[in-house]
Design an enzyme around this catalytic site. Structure first.
Site, PDB file in Angstrom:
ATOM      1  CE  LYS A 264     -10.931 -18.550   8.747  1.00 24.38           C
ATOM      2  NZ  LYS A 264      -9.589 -19.012   8.339  1.00 24.38           N
ATOM      3  CG  ASP A 269      -6.823 -19.217  13.301  1.00 28.16           C
ATOM      4  OD1 ASP A 269      -6.802 -20.044  14.241  1.00 28.16           O
ATOM      5  OD2 ASP A 269      -6.549 -19.501  12.116  1.00 28.16           O
ATOM      6  CE  LYS A 276      -3.228 -19.066  12.775  1.00 31.31           C
ATOM      7  NZ  LYS A 276      -2.927 -19.623  11.446  1.00 31.31           N
ATOM      8  CG  ASP A 287      -8.528 -16.357  10.139  1.00 33.91           C
ATOM      9  OD1 ASP A 287      -8.466 -16.324   8.896  1.00 33.91           O
ATOM     10  OD2 ASP A 287      -8.470 -17.413  10.799  1.00 33.91           O
ATOM     11  CG  ASP A 346      -3.774 -22.801  12.281  1.00 39.80           C
ATOM     12  OD1 ASP A 346      -4.715 -21.980  12.376  1.00 39.80           O
ATOM     13  OD2 ASP A 346      -2.620 -22.492  11.936  1.00 39.80           O
ATOM     14  CD  GLU A 348      -9.273 -21.443  11.764  1.00 42.52           C
ATOM     15  OE1 GLU A 348      -8.254 -22.145  11.637  1.00 42.52           O
ATOM     16  OE2 GLU A 348      -9.392 -20.315  11.241  1.00 42.52           O
ATOM     17  NE  ARG A 350      -9.283 -26.364   5.881  1.00 42.38           N
ATOM     18  CZ  ARG A 350      -8.103 -26.614   5.319  1.00 42.38           C
ATOM     19  NH1 ARG A 350      -7.839 -27.818   4.843  1.00 42.38           N
ATOM     20  NH2 ARG A 350      -7.190 -25.677   5.228  1.00 42.38           N
TER      21      ARG A 350
HETATM   22 ZN    ZN Z   1      -8.114 -19.245  10.145  1.00 42.42          ZN
HETATM   23 MN    MN Z   2      -6.290 -21.344  11.242  1.00 44.09          MN
END
Ligand code: ZN
Ligand code: MN
Length: 500
Positions: A264, A269, A276, A287, A346, A348, A350
């Protein structure tokens, strides 16, 4: 690599220079080569050690300045505990303890790689060298002023004295490649997000070509043709377009099925429209820790010429909340054809992995896929920051990851999967939704990923707690830890590499 630290090997007979580092056990005994190096000062040093609070516990250290009778300016005694009980990872930590003691003023260092029971093996001497480099790493590229207590990157020439310098050098060559891979992963995680956005990340991954890695970069047009609607839905809210990078190292037999690693790479993010809270949002530059690990791992495998075919694939996006950003309620179609209702923008990571996992499974038909992702805060609630969460559809792969986790100190803890969790992500409007309920959040995230691996043996490592900001360890003082590079390098070398 940014560090000016140099580590090499010399025979025991070479004269000790600069700062001298020696080992003793928890009975405060020294080996014979060590006593020889201490020469006439040996008796004084032993008396000083005996008179101190120092008990020779593994990883502890005693500092003696200008010891009488010794030509060196500083003597550091490192405790090795019970030498016979030392495992590989313990020796690596002893190297870390050395780097923790030497400072900016120690420009020349001699380490006598001997335990009271006898000389270290070439592998142990190599582990000392690796531990020194791992612990010495520091990310200070953006500091223009350095304070005194802000000890800059070590600038030392470290000579490790061993019984057989040539054998130690040979043992260190592949380990050194792995250390370079870990440091590369840490660099990527530590870089600020205005510098490291998807295109720049892809460029850095492309540098692996120098090592003979094939690198293919899929831009937005290419991903659109492949119908990667889940990944593209995330990246559409950013001024920085997304990228998928496929790296291939062909060190195995021609035509042999590859192993695959997927990361990933959310370069930043914000959460997107499901934004967030601002506290600690700066941490979200990390991230992309999964993608950083895959790039560092590919570096390690290629640089040590691993005898295996490997695919590394990373999905790179930035999750931002602009006018074109995806909304909660949107339904996107993934490359697999399965539709996904976006509940929370959020969640995201996956979505990015869904398309990259599917692509790798279809296109490369690997023996197995391991993905790494800073996926959920829920994994930290469950496991803290000392273990990564492991989810797998294959017991053998899970067992192997658990074993190498213990031997490398990059530990994993297996979590459950099952239909009762899976049904929590069924959607009333699409084939699935991108979040389940609050409870079991790291499990429903893994269930989501499993819907995109087809029947490929697969393991998912949730590294949200271990890739960044984890507590400082004996071999890491950097915010980005480079977690996973040593773990997966060991997985490959232990179980999937052709023996010479
Ligand atoms: Zn993330
Ligand atoms: Mn996220």
């Amino acid at each position: 690599m940014p560090d000016a630290l140099k580590v090499g090997f010399v025979p025991f007979s070479a004269a000790a220079r600069g700062t001298l580092v020696v080992f003793c056990d928890d009975a405060l005994k020294f080996g014979s080569a060590t006593s020889k190096a201490l020469g006439v000062a040996a008796a004084t040093v032993k008396r000083a050690v005996a008179a101190s609070q120092f008990k020779g516990k593994s990883g502890s250290a005693l500092d003696l300045l200008a010891p009488e009778g010794l030509k060196v300016g500083r003597l550091i005694v490192i405790g090795a505990g019970k030498p016979a009980a030392l495992k590989d990872y313990d020796v690596l930590k002893l190297g870390g303890a050395i780097a923790g003691k030497i400072g900016a003023s120690d420009t020349t260092v001699t380490v006598i790689a001997e335990l009271p029971g006898g000389a270290m093996t070439p592998d142990q001497a190599a582990a000392i060298a690796s531990g020194i480099r791992l612990r010495a790493y520091k990310f200070d590229r953006y500091k223009t002023k350095k304070k005194d207590d802000d000890a800059s990157s070590l600038n030392a020439n470290v000579s490790i004295a061993v019984a057989d310098a040539a054998a130690a050098k040979k043992a260190f060559a592949p380990d050194n490649a792995v250390v370079d891979g870990v440091i590369m992963a840490r660099e990527l995680v530590n870089e600020p997000p205005n510098v490291l956005y998807p295109e720049e990340f892809a460029k850095r991954a492309a540098q692996l070509k120098k090592l003979g890695v094939e690198v293919q970069i899929l831009d937005v047009a290419a991903m659109t043709r492949l119908k990667m609607g889940a990944l593209l839905g995330v990246s559409q809210g950013s001024a920085h377009p997304g990228r998928t990078v496929i790296m291939r190292w062909n060190g195995g037999k021609k035509g042999e099925q590859p192993v695959a690693f997927v990361g990933k790479g959310v370069c930043f993010d914000t959460g997107g429209i499901s934004i967030k809270p601002s506290a600690s949002m700066e941490d979200m530059k990390g991230d992309m820790g999964g993608a950083a690990c895959v790039v560092g791992l590919m570096h390690a495998l290629a640089a040590r010429k691993a005898k295996v075919n490997v695919v590394g694939a990373i999905g790179l996006v930035e999750n931002m909340p602009d006018g074109n950003a995806q909304r909660p309620g949107d339904i996107v179609t993934s490359m697999s054809g399965q539709t996904i209702e976006i509940i929370n923008t959020d969640a995201e990571g996956r979505l990015v992995l869904a398309d990259v996992l599917w692509y790798v499974a279809q296109k490369h038909k690997p023996k197995f896929m391991v993905d790494l992702a800073t996926l959920t805060g829920a994994i930290m609630v469950a496991l803290g920051t000392d273990h990564a969460g492991l989810f797998s559809n294959n017991d053998e792969l899970a067992q192997r990851l658990t074993e190498v986790g213990l031997s490398t100190g990059e530990k994993v803890w297996r979590m459950p999967l099952g239909p009762e969790y899976d049904k929590q992500i069924d959607s009333q409007f699409a084939d699935m939704k991108n979040t389940g309920s609050r409870n079991g959040g790291s499990i429903t995230a893994a269930q989501f990923l499993q819907r995109f691996v087809d029947n490929t043996p697969w393991a998912h490592l949730d590294i949200a707690g271990t890739a960044m900001g984890a507590p400082k360890s004996d071999i890491n003082h950097s915010w980005g830890s480079g977690y996973g590079v040593r773990l997966l390098n060991a997985l490959v070398s232990e179980y999937y590499e052709a023996r010479k």
